[in-house]
Each structure stands twice: as structure tokens, then as C-alpha cells.
Design an enzyme around this catalytic site. Structure first.
Site, PDB file in Angstrom:
ATOM      1  CB  SER A  66      15.057  23.999  10.006  1.00 14.10           C
ATOM      2  OG  SER A  66      15.274  25.733  11.431  1.00 14.10           O
ATOM      3  CB  SER A  67      17.049  29.103   9.573  1.00 12.39           C
ATOM      4  OG  SER A  67      16.248  29.049  10.692  1.00 12.39           O
ATOM      5  CB  CYS A  68      17.021  25.481  13.769  1.00 10.84           C
ATOM      6  SG  CYS A  68      16.791  24.022  13.338  1.00 10.84           S
ATOM      7  CE1 TYR A  78      13.191  19.718  13.541  1.00  8.63           C
ATOM      8  CE2 TYR A  78      14.389  21.348  13.196  1.00  8.63           C
ATOM      9  CZ  TYR A  78      13.517  20.870  13.218  1.00  8.63           C
ATOM     10  OH  TYR A  78      11.967  21.386  11.981  1.00  8.63           O
ATOM     11  CE  LYS A 109      12.770  19.684   9.379  1.00 11.33           C
ATOM     12  NZ  LYS A 109      12.021  19.726   8.723  1.00 11.33           N
ATOM     13  CG  HIS A 121       9.654  29.684  17.259  1.00 13.75           C
ATOM     14  ND1 HIS A 121       8.665  28.587  15.984  1.00 13.75           N
ATOM     15  CD2 HIS A 121      10.527  28.590  17.776  1.00 13.75           C
ATOM     16  CE1 HIS A 121       9.791  27.713  15.974  1.00 13.75           C
ATOM     17  NE2 HIS A 121      10.726  27.653  17.281  1.00 13.75           N
TER      18      HIS A 121
END
Length: 314
Positions: free
Chosen positions: A108-110, A137, A141, A180
Site C-alpha cells: 500500500s502507498s501508505c 498497518y 506491509k 476512503h
């Protein structure tokens, strides 16, 4: 990956997994294995081991994860870290033990540092502190990416990692508490239109910039990279284009057909000013997205109306 290869899609009921499953089927892949969470608890190491030993998949798309919005990520910090680390570790280890030909892990880009330069390049991973609210989270990842790299380094496994940008599309989450921004705005504008409201209020100033990729384009990219990409380092998957929240809201307002006003509650937080992926590495492999934002919003809105609105609202 041949048409008769045995392919396991972990997380096939989520937005990402369901898009990959649909794309595989439409492309002629027929030997696909799936399990619901009630059929196979991916947090249970023995159950995952037994499943891999009996099914012996050739290829694995690891799209299964415990996911949620900012609020859920912040409240259930232990759950998001524990569950996701277990899911990843169990599947990646079982894939190694059972000699899976290739595995793709979806991050994920987060995971990128909160204050990383824009656009986000793959090499920015682990160069600074994470966003505090979703740190557990993100760490889970990052652990998945590092597991893929470590199993490649130690055992020679062809395990690759990809990082999708903000996604939207079919089977999205429209819960206003933990969805989102794009699906939340679709629901807000739809409900305002149906109720005859005079305005829709959007949180913040509308100035933050965000990038959005239709989930079917992500599925195309994942299958393309599963066939063509075999490197150790991760790959960003996005459009390389972003839009302000204000312009996004105006676009959704137009697609939904809401006639009222758009106002901004500037007492609410904006979040990160900009979050854009550098997709030059993806483009260098020969892949580019196909579905532009307005078309994608129209497709997502049609799906929302079909699945989430009662007959009384139609």
C-alpha cells in the site's frame, strides 16, 4: 504463467482480489483457487500449510489483508499489525515450502515515510518516520515486502512486491466512518441528490492533491507484472497523475448529477498535502493505465447504485 497454471488469489472478496480474479477469468485462466475467510483462516499457520500442501498452487496473488480507514487503523492498532503480519508470514512461508513458482505481494502507498519527497519513488521506503495513525498497518506491509526480499535472498524464491496507489472501483467500501475519500464522496453526493439537500460539505480546504487508480487497471498491472517482472525491488502501481480534493469533488458532483452547492469545512484536517506515486519504473516495463478518472467514477457510481442503494432511492 500459462492459462492452465494453478493460481491462488488470496483475498478474492476484497476490491483488489476480486478485480484480479475477474481479470484472470476474463483472460482465460481457468485453474484458479480461492478460499473465503470462513473456509481458511489465513492467520492459522497450520491451516495455511495444509492448504498449500494439498492444493500446490503454481502462482499466488497475496491480496488478503485486514484493512480499514484512518479511524479503524488508529483504534485497532494491535489487530492491524498482528493479523496482517500473520497472514503474510503464513502464506509466504507456505509458498516457499511448497515450491510456488512465483508470488506477488500487494502492499500500500501508505508505507512510505510521512514527509517523503513527491512523487514517491520506490527507494524512499524506510527513509523516514511513518504517518502515526496507520503506522501498525504500514509496518505490517513493510514486513511483507521484506519477507519477499529475504526469501528471495536466502532461498532464491521468485517473490515480488507491488505498491498500489489510492484505489477505487467495483466492490469498494462506502461506509462513511471508514471508507476512503473517493467512495465517501460518491455516497455523500448521491444521498444529497436523493434527499434534495442544498449543499454537500467536504472536509478540509479541498487543496490536498491525491492520485486515484481504478481497481481493474491495478488488476491488469498485477497480471502483467506477474508475467514480466522478476526483480527483487518493489514496483509502484499508479497513474502518475493527481487531482485536488476540490476538483475531485466537482468531478463526482458532475457524474452523480447533484445540483446543489459544494462547501468546505476548513475546521477539519486536510491530511498530507500531496501523495503521488512515481510510476516511471512501471511505465518502463511497458505498462500504463487505461481508465481515466471521470470514466472510472462513472463506473464506480453505477456499481454503487446497483449494490448499495435501496429500491426506494432509485
Amino acid at each position: 504463467m500459462e492459462l492452465d497454471s494453478k493460481i491462488y488469489v488470496a483475498g478474492h472478496r476484497g476490491m483488489v482480489g476480486s478485480a484480479i480474479l475477474k481479470k484472470l477469468k476474463s483472460s482465460g485462466y481457468e485453474n484458479i483457487i480461492t478460499r473465503t475467510s470462513s473456509e481458511l483462516d489465513l492467520r492459522n499457520q497450520q491451516a495455511v500449510h495444509d492448504f498449500f500442501e494439498s492444493e500446490k498452487p503454481d502462482f499466488v496473488f497475496l491480496a488478503a489483508a485486514k484493512v480499514g480507514g484512518i479511524q479503524a487503523n488508529n483504534i485497532y492498532r494491535a489487530d492491524f499489525l498482528y493479523d496482517n503480519v500473520l497472514i503474510e508470514a503464513n502464506i509466504i512461508h507456505a509458498a516457499y515450502l511448497n515450491k510456488v513458482t512465483k508470488l506477488m505481494f500487494l502492499g500500500s502507498s501508505c508505507i512510505y515515510p510521512k514527509m517523503a519527497p513527491q512523487p514517491l519513488k520506490e527507494e524512499y521506503l524506510l527513509t523516514g518516520p511513518l504517518e502515526q495513525t496507520n503506522e501498525p498497518y504500514a509496518i505490517a506491509k513493510i514486513a511483507g515486502i521484506k519477507l519477499c526480499e529475504a526469501y528471495r535472498d536466502q532461498y532464491g524464491c521468485n517473490f515480488i512486491s507491488v505498491m498500489p496507489t489510492n484505489l477505487y472501483g467495483y466492490n469498494d467500501n462506502y461506509d462513511l466512518n471508514n471508507s476512503h475519500v473517493l467512495p465517501a464522496l460518491i455516497r455523500k453526493f448521491h444521498e444529497a441528490k436523493e434527499s434534495g439537500a442544498s449543499e454537500v460539505v467536504v472536509w478540509g480546504t479541498g487543496s490536498p492533491m491525491r492520485e486515484f487508480l481504478f481497481a481493474d487497471d491495478l488488476a491488469d498491472a498485477c497480471i502483467y507484472l506477474m508475467k514480466h517482472y522478476n526483480e527483487r525491488t518493489l514496483v509502484n502501481i499508479g497513474t502518475g497523475e493527481d487531482i485536488s480534493i476540490k476538483d475531485l469533488a466537482l468531478l463526482i458532483k458532475e457524474v452523480v448529477g447533484f445540483e446543489g452547492e459544494l462547501t468546505f469545512d476548513t475546521t477539519k484536517p486536510d491530511g498530507t498535502p500531496r501523495k503521488l506515486m512515481d510510476v516511471s519504473k512501471l511505465h518502463s516495463t511497458g505498462f500504463k493505465h487505461k481508465i481515466e478518472l471521470k470514466e472510472g467514477i462513472a463506473l464506480a457510481y453505477a456499481d454503487f447504485r446497483k449494490k448499495y442503494t435501496s429500491p426506494a432511492l432509485q
